[in-house]
Design a protein around this motif. Structure first.
Motif, mmCIF file in Angstrom:
data_model
loop_
_atom_site.group_PDB
_atom_site.id
_atom_site.type_symbol
_atom_site.label_atom_id
_atom_site.label_comp_id
_atom_site.label_asym_id
_atom_site.label_seq_id
_atom_site.Cartn_x
_atom_site.Cartn_y
_atom_site.Cartn_z
ATOM 1 N N GLU A 168 0.818 -1.205 0.000
ATOM 2 C CA GLU A 168 0.000 0.000 0.000
ATOM 3 C C GLU A 168 0.856 1.263 0.000
ATOM 4 O O GLU A 168 0.440 2.297 -0.521
ATOM 5 N N ALA A 169 2.045 1.187 0.580
ATOM 6 C CA ALA A 169 2.920 2.354 0.633
ATOM 7 C C ALA A 169 3.391 2.782 -0.750
ATOM 8 O O ALA A 169 3.777 3.938 -0.942
ATOM 9 N N THR A 170 3.346 1.881 -1.726
ATOM 10 C CA THR A 170 3.724 2.254 -3.084
ATOM 11 C C THR A 170 2.681 3.142 -3.749
ATOM 12 O O THR A 170 2.962 3.763 -4.777
ATOM 13 N N GLN A 171 1.460 3.196 -3.199
ATOM 14 C CA GLN A 171 0.336 3.986 -3.729
ATOM 15 C C GLN A 171 -0.107 3.518 -5.108
ATOM 16 O O GLN A 171 -0.846 4.220 -5.793
ATOM 17 N N VAL A 172 0.330 2.341 -5.514
ATOM 18 C CA VAL A 172 -0.142 1.782 -6.782
ATOM 19 C C VAL A 172 -1.538 1.209 -6.624
ATOM 20 O O VAL A 172 -2.387 1.362 -7.499
ATOM 21 N N VAL A 173 -1.788 0.544 -5.487
ATOM 22 C CA VAL A 173 -3.098 -0.059 -5.238
ATOM 23 C C VAL A 173 -3.625 0.406 -3.885
ATOM 24 O O VAL A 173 -2.856 0.776 -2.995
ATOM 25 N N ASP A 174 -4.922 0.386 -3.757
ATOM 26 C CA ASP A 174 -5.605 0.596 -2.485
ATOM 27 C C ASP A 174 -6.477 -0.621 -2.232
ATOM 28 O O ASP A 174 -7.336 -0.953 -3.073
ATOM 29 N N PHE A 175 -6.265 -1.285 -1.120
ATOM 30 C CA PHE A 175 -7.034 -2.484 -0.816
ATOM 31 C C PHE A 175 -8.421 -2.073 -0.318
ATOM 32 O O PHE A 175 -8.592 -1.664 0.836
ATOM 33 N N LYS A 176 -9.404 -2.196 -1.205
ATOM 34 C CA LYS A 176 -10.767 -1.787 -0.900
ATOM 35 C C LYS A 176 -11.604 -2.909 -0.302
ATOM 36 O O LYS A 176 -12.522 -2.651 0.479
ATOM 37 N N GLN A 177 -11.301 -4.138 -0.687
ATOM 38 C CA GLN A 177 -12.101 -5.276 -0.249
ATOM 39 C C GLN A 177 -11.194 -6.387 0.255
ATOM 40 O O GLN A 177 -10.043 -6.515 -0.182
ATOM 41 N N ARG A 178 -11.734 -7.190 1.153
ATOM 42 C CA ARG A 178 -11.055 -8.390 1.631
ATOM 43 C C ARG A 178 -11.934 -9.604 1.349
ATOM 44 O O ARG A 178 -13.150 -9.541 1.574
ATOM 45 N N TYR A 179 -11.335 -10.665 0.881
ATOM 46 C CA TYR A 179 -12.064 -11.863 0.501
ATOM 47 C C TYR A 179 -11.498 -13.065 1.247
ATOM 48 O O TYR A 179 -10.328 -13.059 1.678
ATOM 49 N N LEU A 180 -12.327 -14.075 1.384
ATOM 50 C CA LEU A 180 -11.941 -15.250 2.160
ATOM 51 C C LEU A 180 -11.293 -16.326 1.308
ATOM 52 O O LEU A 180 -10.647 -17.233 1.852
#
Length: 378
Positions: A69-81
């Motif tokens: 996340e610190a790279t600012q390339v992606v933002d984790f919006k959802q978590r899946y099982l």
């Protein structure tokens, strides 16, 4: 001779100054292009919506997620099982990529610890990847951006490690494993061509009647404004479906673009977009006074439809203000639907926000066009 030429020049300048629509386009089109290319267009994708499947849920995995996340390339919006849930989310277009961290992440990351003096060193088990990136390969720009995250330095993950090692991630590209740009272009080209032709055809519909002297005839007939608007639209719906058939058939036969979606879903999505584009053209036709003005206004709509809809540049890389403008354009919503249905075999119900938006746009556009035309009948 020079006097006569000068007189004609003065006459043309005065006539141009009286034509407010043309004069406005002379000023606005360069400004709009400058703003779009200088401010809104960005080929460096950042803050891509991503999902996370963290089966390890260890300190290493959490540190690794923070490093990504610190790279600012992606933002984790959802978590899946599970990976199955992640794949379904990519198909629906909820996220562009998913980071999959297996349950044995710690064993893969630190296989055989040893000590040298008083310093703890980690021996990385690099014969297999420590995790996977599941990527929507239908967008080649997004896929290439995610591939830049294939390796993350281990010293950014665990502070106690003294040597910087580079654990690798496997990148799995769905829907376009060969990374062919034509696979992404052809479904998007549906939106561009339909916008160009549908808006252009109907933007001159009412203006043409006025210039040809048929407006008085229409006024004397019992045809109601809404009936006239619908009558203007229906023939071009057929033209739109002919274009859709040509583009998809030629793309499949000539460029081997896969068509994974069902014919019913493609037909419904195309119908919604064709109606929305034709309605937009009718609204322009009730505003413009000449066919030249209608063409100018069509270009004014076409330019942002190409640049902001995600056809050429990633939608996620645009500033928030540019995304708001893009959301007001029918081409943006159809671009998502066409690529999701044709390439990812998504269903219209999976894209109900975009479908409902185009239905609402069509209804509001027909109402506005009918009301403006009824005022002209008075």
């Amino acid at each position: 001779m020079w006097r006569r030429i000068f007189a004609i020049v003065v006459k043309e300048l005065r006539q141009l100054s009286r034509d407010r629509m043309t004069f406005g386009m002379i000023v606005m089109i360069p400004l709009v292009q400058l703003m779009l290319f200088g401010y809104a267009i960005n080929t460096d994708a950042r803050h891509l919506p991503a999902g996370l499947v963290n089966l390890s849920d260890s300190a290493y995995s959490r540190s690794l997620v923070q490093a990504v996340e610190a790279t600012q390339v992606v933002d984790f919006k959802q978590r899946y099982l599970s990976a199955a849930e992640a794949e379904a989310a990519i198909t629906r277009g909820e996220v562009k990529a998913v980071l999959y961290l297996p349950a044995d992440l710690d064993e893969r990351l630190v296989r055989h610890p040893s000590f040298v003096g008083q310093q703890y060193l980690a021996q990385p088990y690099l014969s297999q990847p420590v995790g996977q990136w599941l990527v929507d390969g239908s967008d080649t720009v997004v896929a290439s951006t995610i591939r830049s995250l294939r390796q993350m330095p281990l010293d950014a993950v665990a502070g106690r490690v003294q040597k910087a090692v580079m654990p690798s991630f496997e990148v799995v590209q769905y829907f376009n494993p060969e990374q062919r740009s034509v696979v992404n272009i052809v479904p998007g080209l549906l939106g561009v061509i339909l916008t160009m032709t549908m808006v252009m055809f109907t933007s001159a519909a009412i203006v043409r009647e006025r210039e040809q002297g048929n407006m008085e005839f229409l006024i004397t007939t019992p045809v109601r404004p809404l009936e006239l608007m619908l009558g203007k639209i229906v023939p071009y719906v057929i033209v739109g479906f002919v274009q859709v058939t040509i583009i998809l058939s030629a793309g499949h036969l000539l460029f081997d673009v896969p068509i994974r979606g069902g014919i019913d879903s493609i037909t419904l999505a195309a119908m919604l977009f064709i109606c929305a584009s034709l309605t937009l053209g009718l609204v322009i036709s009730t505003i413009a006074k000449t066919q030249l003005q209608s063409m100018q206004m069509t270009v004014f709509i076409l330019l942002p439809s190409i640049l902001l809809s995600g056809f050429m540049f990633p939608y996620e890389a645009m500033p928030i203000a540019a995304q708001w403008i893009a959301e007001a354009l029918p081409a943006t919503h159809f671009m998502r639907m066409s690529r999701a249905i044709v390439l990812r075999d998504a269903q219209v119900m999976d894209l109900q926000f975009d479908a409902l938006w185009m239905i609402g746009f069509t209804c509001i556009g027909l109402f506005i066009a009918s009301m403006r035309f009824s005022k002209r009948l008075d």
